[in-house]
Design a protein around this motif. Structure first.
Motif, PDB file in Angstrom:
ATOM      1  N   TYR A 162      58.705 139.287 101.108  1.00 48.87           N
ATOM      2  CA  TYR A 162      58.572 138.135 102.005  1.00 48.87           C
ATOM      3  C   TYR A 162      57.540 137.145 101.465  1.00 48.87           C
ATOM      4  O   TYR A 162      57.719 135.924 101.559  1.00 48.87           O
ATOM      5  CB  TYR A 162      58.212 138.592 103.424  1.00 48.87           C
TER       6      TYR A 162
ATOM      7  N   LEU B 176      58.537 133.310 100.647  1.00 48.39           N
ATOM      8  CA  LEU B 176      57.914 132.149 101.279  1.00 48.39           C
ATOM      9  C   LEU B 176      56.973 131.416 100.330  1.00 48.39           C
ATOM     10  O   LEU B 176      56.768 130.203 100.459  1.00 48.39           O
ATOM     11  CB  LEU B 176      57.143 132.581 102.534  1.00 48.39           C
TER      12      LEU B 176
ATOM     13  N   SER C 199      62.326 128.828  96.555  1.00 44.24           N
ATOM     14  CA  SER C 199      62.631 127.578  97.260  1.00 44.24           C
ATOM     15  C   SER C 199      63.098 127.840  98.681  1.00 44.24           C
ATOM     16  O   SER C 199      63.576 126.930  99.359  1.00 44.24           O
ATOM     17  CB  SER C 199      63.724 126.807  96.524  1.00 44.24           C
ATOM     18  N   PHE C 200      62.998 129.099  99.116  1.00 45.49           N
ATOM     19  CA  PHE C 200      63.500 129.449 100.439  1.00 45.49           C
ATOM     20  C   PHE C 200      62.997 128.529 101.561  1.00 45.49           C
ATOM     21  O   PHE C 200      63.794 128.086 102.393  1.00 45.49           O
ATOM     22  CB  PHE C 200      63.161 130.912 100.748  1.00 45.49           C
ATOM     23  N   PRO C 201      61.688 128.212 101.602  1.00 51.14           N
ATOM     24  CA  PRO C 201      61.227 127.315 102.678  1.00 51.14           C
ATOM     25  C   PRO C 201      61.950 125.964 102.680  1.00 51.14           C
ATOM     26  O   PRO C 201      62.250 125.429 103.747  1.00 51.14           O
ATOM     27  CB  PRO C 201      59.742 127.144 102.374  1.00 51.14           C
ATOM     28  N   THR C 202      62.239 125.455 101.475  1.00 49.68           N
ATOM     29  CA  THR C 202      62.983 124.193 101.386  1.00 49.68           C
ATOM     30  C   THR C 202      64.391 124.362 101.963  1.00 49.68           C
ATOM     31  O   THR C 202      64.874 123.526 102.732  1.00 49.68           O
ATOM     32  CB  THR C 202      63.110 123.739  99.920  1.00 49.68           C
TER      33      THR C 202
ATOM     34  N   MET D 285      65.367 126.511 104.093  1.00 53.36           N
ATOM     35  CA  MET D 285      65.228 126.722 105.527  1.00 53.36           C
ATOM     36  C   MET D 285      65.062 125.380 106.244  1.00 53.36           C
ATOM     37  O   MET D 285      65.723 125.105 107.230  1.00 53.36           O
ATOM     38  CB  MET D 285      64.019 127.635 105.775  1.00 53.36           C
ATOM     39  N   ARG D 286      64.188 124.549 105.690  1.00 52.37           N
ATOM     40  CA  ARG D 286      63.945 123.243 106.303  1.00 52.37           C
ATOM     41  C   ARG D 286      65.250 122.439 106.328  1.00 52.37           C
ATOM     42  O   ARG D 286      65.624 121.860 107.351  1.00 52.37           O
ATOM     43  CB  ARG D 286      62.877 122.484 105.501  1.00 52.37           C
TER      44      ARG D 286
ATOM     45  N   THR E 127      67.120 134.765 107.152  1.00 47.85           N
ATOM     46  CA  THR E 127      68.186 133.834 107.527  1.00 47.85           C
ATOM     47  C   THR E 127      68.851 134.265 108.829  1.00 47.85           C
ATOM     48  O   THR E 127      69.314 133.444 109.619  1.00 47.85           O
ATOM     49  CB  THR E 127      69.246 133.779 106.404  1.00 47.85           C
TER      50      THR E 127
END
Lengths: 275, 314
Positions: free
Chosen positions: A57, A61, A65-68, A70-71, A250
């Motif tokens: 995790y 995070l 690029s997961f936060p991008t 997600m956004r 997700t």
């Protein structure tokens, strides 16, 4: 007595099998996502994690690029939700609460767009978006997702509007309430569970959409979650820990939303199909 | 001369008010439905026209100018073995999914119909696999079915069912079976929820009467459950056909259409032709052909589901 016991045993067993079939795979990705890498890839799977780590995790995070993604997914889903709710609620009110010539035809047109296979739109939609200079923009995804979710949302609303007695509106009109006043003060509060359900439906549709997102989005910075995660799967060496953490993260927003309106949602879903 | 009764007074006021009300209804009705209709026209009707136009040209890459070549793309599609193979695969895909999903959904609906603690929660949460993104479903199953370290293979080998790990995606038939089962896993709860709603509408007295007459469980199913569920099954079949035909992401992300085209259904072929091989016009022609085939299903679908059949609306 014996037969009753047998019945209960059989029932308990079948419930267990069904729940394992539906839920165990989800448990499996979640429990694996907190295992140390060597435990994840070990040849002997452990049903209860022996190790605990948040490293996947942290990486998800912090480094990926997961936060991008997600956004972007949130922006697209919220946009889709807002537009779908407005368009579908208006249309559903018109179709199910008002009597006017041609409404059956209009209803059919909306229904046929729901049954319409989206894959047929793939090529022309790309063509259209490229003409509008919307390729690689989140706007393009909102436009597509509204088209994918609105027709079914109208259909779902039917179940909710149907239960509201017509006399209620007529009585309010006799008392001098305006049409807008009736909609805002009487219809909307009564149809609120339905509106909440279609809002969640639109959100989920958008959250899960992969095909159009994969062709309409080009740059990494504009990718949504499904396309972003698919990119991680496509890599030569799959980082399972990262991927499982990504899958869990997700799933989480859908779980939260669904737990809020799950029952209404399922009712709306079935009411359209079962009259 | 007698006094006007209260009822007559209200009735008189009511009818003039009704005339005005109805005229307004027509106007407001159109005004309310119009925004959605315009949206759908712009995002479905217009692209469809573009698609037909594109299918008559020889455009390859987006933005390049093509010239009209008549029905050349259609002729080529029908002559192409890939297209015929994909058509066949789509047929198998739709039928197999319908079969597996209906059986599983029936079993699940029958279980959920029983009374047990927590069944309300179970009825809602069973559709979890349907609300989660496909890509998550794909990650889950690639992880579970992986040949090295996958839990399914571990269990199969350790219980002695197979002697060495199964390559679920390595041969054509196995890969096709795997994607069908995974897609069914994802969709059967959705169907189960709909079937359950249908089951709950069958009056319990029918079963009780049958029990008094000494009917077997099979006879009850055959003569009460099935006939009562017929309309629900019909709707499910139609929607299921159209929706599962459309499924693309599960296949694409699990097998990419392979091995060697074994899991290439029409949507996969269209996607590949347009966005991997850059033959836009060719893909457009395939889309149009597919659309015509599906139109038959769609026609049956709207005929059956229109509100006309509803007595309350008459």
């Amino acid at each position: 007595m014996a037969s009753r016991f047998r019945h209960n045993l059989l029932l308990g067993l079948s419930i267990f099998v069904l729940m394992v079939l539906v839920l165990a795979p989800f448990y499996w990705i979640f429990s694996s996502s907190i295992k140390l890498p060597q435990e994840i890839i070990s040849a002997t799977p452990t049903f209860v994690p022996h190790s605990f780590t948040t490293e996947h995790y942290d990486k998800l995070l912090g480094e990926s690029s997961f936060p991008t993604y997600m956004r972007n997914s949130i922006v697209v889903a919220v946009g889709t939700m807002a537009i779908t709710v407005v368009l579908s609620t208006l249309a559903a009110y018109g179709l199910y609460r008002l009597r006017f010539p041609g409404r059956i035809t209009l209803f059919r047109v909306i229904l046929i767009t729901y049954a319409f296979p989206g894959v047929l739109l793939l090529v022309p939609m790309y063509q259209m978006m490229s003409k509008l200079k919307l390729v690689d923009s989140l706007t393009a995804l909102v436009i597509v997702n509204v088209t994918l979710s609105a027709p079914f949302a109208v259909w779902m609303l039917q179940a909710f509007f149907r239960t509201i007695p017509r006399e209620l509106e007529e009585a309010a009109a006799l008392d001098g309430a305006s049409r807008l006043g009736i909609i805002v003060r009487i219809m909307l509060p009564l149809a609120a569970p339905g509106v909440a359900s279609i809002a969640i439906f639109a959100f989920i549709t958008s959250w899960t959409e992969y095909i159009f997102s994969s062709i309409l989005i080009i740059s990494e910075a504009n990718r949504t979650l499904p396309v972003g995660l698919a990119g991680i799967i496509g890599q030569y060496q799959i980082d399972w820990g990262l991927l499982l953490a990504g899958a869990t993260a997700t799933t989480l927003p859908v779980l939260i939303l669904f737990s809020l309106v799950g029952r209404n949602f399922v009712e709306g879903l079935t009411a359209g199909a079962v009259k | 001369m007698r006094d006007i009764t209260h009822d007559e007074a209200v009735g008189g006021r009511r009818s003039s008010w009704r005339g005005e009300w109805l005229r307004m209804e027509t106007l407001i009705g159109y005004a309310f439905v119009l925004p959605l209709m315009l949206w759908l026209a712009g995002t479905i009707l217009y692209p469809l026209i573009v698609s037909v136009d594109l299918s008559l040209q020889n455009v390859k890459i987006i933005g390049s100018v093509g010239s009209y070549v008549g029905i050349e793309n259609y002729r080529r599609a029908f002559e192409s073995p890939d297209f015929r193979e994909a058509l066949k695969n789509s047929g198998i895909w739709v039928l197999a999914n319908a079969l597996v999903q209906t059986i599983l959904a029936f079993a699940a609906a029958t279980i959920l119909k029983q009374r047990f603690r927590g069944n309300r929660i179970a009825r809602v949460w069973i559709i979890l696999s349907w609300v989660v993104p496909t890509v998550v479903v794909v990650i889950i199953w690639r992880w579970l079915l992986s040949a090295s370290g996958g839990v399914v293979n571990y269990l199969l080998v350790n219980t002695g069912i197979v002697d060495k790990p199964v390559g679920f995606f390595s041969t054509g038939n196995m890969a096709f079976l795997s994607v069908i089962l995974i897609n069914s896993w994802r969709w059967f709860p959705f169907n189960a929820v709909i079937l359950l709603a249908g089951l709950q509408r069958i009056p319990e007295e029918l079963y009780e009467a049958a029990a008094v007459d000494g009917a077997t469980a099979f006879a009850k199913f055959r003569f009460i459950t099935l006939p009562s569920l017929q309309p629900v099954l019909f709707v499910m079949g139609l929607i299921g056909t159209l929706l599962s035909f459309n499924v693309f992401d599960v296949i694409w992300l699990l097998t990419g259409g392979g091995p060697s085209g074994a899991t290439t259904t029409l949507p996969v072929l269209i996607y590949e032709t347009a966005f991997k091989r850059y033959r836009l016009s060719q893909a457009a022609a395939m889309s149009v052909i597919t659309g015509v085939i599906l139109l038959l299903f769609a026609a049956a679908f709207i005929r059956f589901l229109s509100p006309e059949a509803d007595t309350e609306e008459a």
